[in-house]
Design a protein around this motif. Structure first.
Motif: not given
Lengths: 217, 329
Positions: A54, A58, A85-86
Motif C-alpha cells: 500500500v 499510494s 489499494f487497501v
C-alpha cells in the motif's frame, strides 16, 4: 505544492526507513498493527508486506498526482487513494490464504488509517518525484516489515515455541502465554526500543569521546 | 556510616527515627515468620523456591546497578521474599526466577530504582507469571503433605523452559487426611462451601505460600504497624472496604456469596493488605488518600473474587490502587 528541486537518488532515500527513521522503532508510527498482529511471525510478515504494497502504490500515485490535487482536499484524496489499494490487498490476501485473512482480521482494512502511509504521502510522496517516492516507500515498508518481524519472531518463539509455525523445542516446551496476548506486544516492543536506544546511546557516547579525532581524520 | 559531629545545613534539623535501610531490614524480619511458616507447611520445596526467587532478585538488581551497590539496603531481598510468598507451593523454580527478574527489572529498575517504582515490584513479577503460566500458578498442593522435609514437590525442579509435570495424582497420594489441594476461595466459588474461619486462621488450607495462617500474618503486620513502619490506616481501610461489601452480597444471597469474615481471612487478602498495599512508594501519603486507596483495594478485591473469572483478585486490586496513586511526591 512546491516540489523540491533535488532529484538525486541516494542510498539514504531508501535506507532512511530501514534505520534512521524506522517507522516503528524511531518514529513510533503505526503502533496499532504493530501491537495487534505480531503474535506470530507469519502474521507479522503478511501485515508488513501488505503495508509495504500500500505504501508503494499510494506513494507512486500520490507523487504522480500531487500537482493536480487541490491543497484543501489533499488529505481526503490521499485517503481515497490509500483505501483503493487497501481494498485490493484485502481481496488479494483473501484469495491467497483465508486462514491468514482470518488471523489478521480487521487489521488489513485498518491499514487505511495507518499513520505511516498517510504520513509518507503527505510528508514525502507529495513533495518528491515518483522514482524517489517509490524508493523511499520501499525503504519504509522494508523497515516496517523488519520491525514487525522482530516483534513477531520473539513473540512466536516465546509464546508458542515455534518460528513460522515450525515447532522448535518439541512438546516439553512451556509456552509463555502472555507473549501471544496483548501485553506481550507491549512488553516485546518496549524491550526492542530499550535495546535500540541502548545501542544509540552507546554510539553517541563513543562519538563524543572520539569526536575531536574523527573531525581531524 | 559515621555521623558528623556538627551538622551544617539548612533547617529543619529534626531527625527522622527511620531510614531506608532500617525500615527495609524490619520488613524483612517481619516477613521471615511468614516465610518460616510456609517452609514448615510445604517443606524443602518452599525453601528451595525462596532461595531461587531471592537469588534471582538480587542478581537482577546487581546486573542493572553495577556501579553502585544497592543490595545493602535490603529492599531487593524484601521484594524477593514477598514475591516468593505470593507463589503457589509447587511453582517451578525456573518460573520463580523469571518472576524475580521481571519484578526487579520491570517493576523497579525500569522506573528508576528504589523509591521510584509506581507499582509494587513483587506483584508486577507475580502478575507476569500469572499471565504467562496460568496453569502452573493455579496448581495447588495440600499443606503439611507427607514427607515434605525429605522430598520435593515433583514440579519444583522442572528443567527451565519446560512444562512442569502433573501433580494432581501425586498430591492425592501424599496428602494427609482432610487436607486438599483446592484453595478455600476456589471451593467457595465453585461449590459454595466456605472454609471455617478457624482453618483459615491457623493455615491448614491450601493456597499461595504466604497465605497460610492469617494469625501469623496479622502478628507480623501488627509488629510493623507498632514500629510505625507501615501505615496502619492502609490495612484497616482495605479490610473496611472488603468486609462491608462482602457482607452486602452475603446478605443478598447467602447461598452463593460468602460472608465478610471468610473474605477477610481467605486467600491473599491478609498478606496483601499488610505487606503489599502498604508498600511505601506505591501508596498515598495523605490520610484521606490512604483511606480512599484502601477502600478501593478492598472493594475491587471483592468484585473480582465474586464476579471475575479468577478466584483471587487481591493482586490486581492492589496494582489498580497503585495505579490510582499520584506518583508526584
Amino acid at each position: 505544492m512546491t516540489r523540491k528541486t533535488d532529484t538525486q537518488i541516494t542510498w539514504k532515500t531508501f535506507s532512511e526507513g530501514l534505520w534512521a527513521n524506522n517507522p516503528v522503532f524511531v518514529m513510533l508510527l503505526g503502533m496499532c498493527p504493530t501491537l495487534a498482529v505480531t503474535n506470530s511471525a507469519i502474521n507479522a510478515l503478511a501485515m508488513g508486506l501488505a503495508t509495504t504494497f500500500v505504501l508503494l502504490a499510494s506513494g507512486l500515485l500520490v507523487s504522480l498526482l500531487a500537482r493536480y490535487i487541490p491543497k484543501q482536499v489533499r488529505i481526503a484524496t490521499y485517503i481515497v487513494i490509500i483505501a483503493t489499494f487497501v481494498t485490493m490487498i484485502d481481496y488479494i490476501i483473501q484469495a491467497i490464504s483465508l486462514d491468514l485473512y482470518n488471523a489478521l482480521g480487521a487489521f488489513i482494512q485498518l491499514i487505511v488509517v495507518n499513520c505511516i502511509i498517510l504520513g509518507r504521502a503527505e510528508a514525502y510522496a507529495s513533495k518528491h518525484r515518483p522514482a524517489k517516492a517509490v524508493l523511499n516507500a520501499l525503504g519504509m515498508g522494508a523497515g516496517f516489515t523488519l520491525a514487525l518481524l522482530c516483534l513477531g519472531l520473539v513473540r512466536e518463539i516465546l509464546g508458542s515455541g515455534s518460528v513460522f509455525g515450525v515447532d522448535l523445542f518439541g512438546p516439553a516446551f512451556q509456552p509463555w502465554v502472555i507473549m501471544t496476548l496483548p501485553p506481550g506486544g507491549f512488553l516485546v516492543l518496549g524491550a526492542w526500543l530499550l535495546l535500540f536506544d541502548w545501542f544509540r546511546l552507546r554510539r553517541q557516547q563513543k562519538e563524543t569521546v572520539t569526536g575531536g579525532q574523527s573531525d581531524v581524520a | 556510616m559515621s555521623k558528623p559531629t556538627i551538622e551544617l545545613r539548612a533547617t529543619p534539623h529534626i531527625h527522622a527515627p527511620h531510614d531506608v535501610v532500617k525500615i527495609m531490614r524490619n520488613v524483612v524480619f517481619a516477613s521471615l515468620p511468614m516465610a518460616a511458616w510456609s517452609i514448615w507447611s510445604y517443606g524443602l520445596s518452599a525453601l528451595l523456591l525462596m532461595l531461587a526467587v531471592v537469588a534471582s532478585c538480587l542478581l537482577t538488581e546487581r546486573l542493572f546497578n553495577r556501579h553502585n551497590n544497592t543490595l545493602g539496603d535490603w529492599s531487593t531481598s524484601i521484594t524477593g521474599i514477598l514475591l516468593f510468598l505470593t507463589l503457589p507451593p509447587g511453582f517451578p523454580a525456573w518460573m520463580g526466577m523469571l518472576a524475580g527478574f521481571i519484578a526487579i527489572g520491570m517493576g523497579k529498575v525500569m522506573f528508576g530504582g528504589l523509591g521510584m517504582n509506581v507499582f509494587n515490584p513483587a506483584l508486577i513479577g507475580r502478575a507476569f507469571v500469572q499471565a504467562a503460566f496460568p496453569v502452573a500458578i493455579t496448581t495447588w498442593i495440600p499443606a503439611f503433605f507427607e514427607g515434605r522435609f525429605t522430598r520435593l514437590i515433583p514440579s519444583t525442579l522442572t528443567p527451565p523452559f519446560t512444562i512442569p509435570p502433573e501433580t494432581a495424582a501425586w498430591s492425592q497420594q501424599v496428602a494427609v487426611d482432610a487436607f486438599t489441594g483446592a484453595t478455600p476461595l476456589a471451593v467457595q466459588k465453585f461449590d459454595h462451601v466456605a472454609a471455617p474461619a478457624l482453618h483459615l486462621l491457623t493455615g491448614t488450607t491450601a493456597g499461595s505460600l504466604g497465605e497460610g495462617s492469617a494469625l501469623i500474618i496479622l502478628a507480623c503486620g501488627l509488629y510493623l504497624a507498632l514500629r510505625r513502619i507501615l501505615d496502619w490506616r492502609i490495612p484497616l481501610a482495605v479490610m473496611a472496604g472488603t468486609w462491608p461489601s462482602a457482607e452486602l452480597f452475603h446478605w443478598i444471597d447467602p447461598g452463593v456469596y460468602p460472608d465478610g469474615l471468610f473474605m477477610l481471612l481467605s486467600g491473599g487478602l491478609m498478606p496483601g493488605a499488610w505487606f503489599m498495599a502498604t508498600d511505601m512508594v506505591g501508596s498515598p501519603v495523605t490520610p484521606r488518600g490512604v483511606v480512599i486507596y484502601g477502600l478501593l483495594i478492598g472493594i475491587v478485591t471483592v468484585v473480582i473474587r465474586l464476579f471475575g473469572g479468577l478466584t483471587e483478585g487481591v493482586m490486581y486490586a492492589i496494582l489498580l490502587g497503585n495505579a490510582a496513586t499520584p506518583p508526584d511526591r
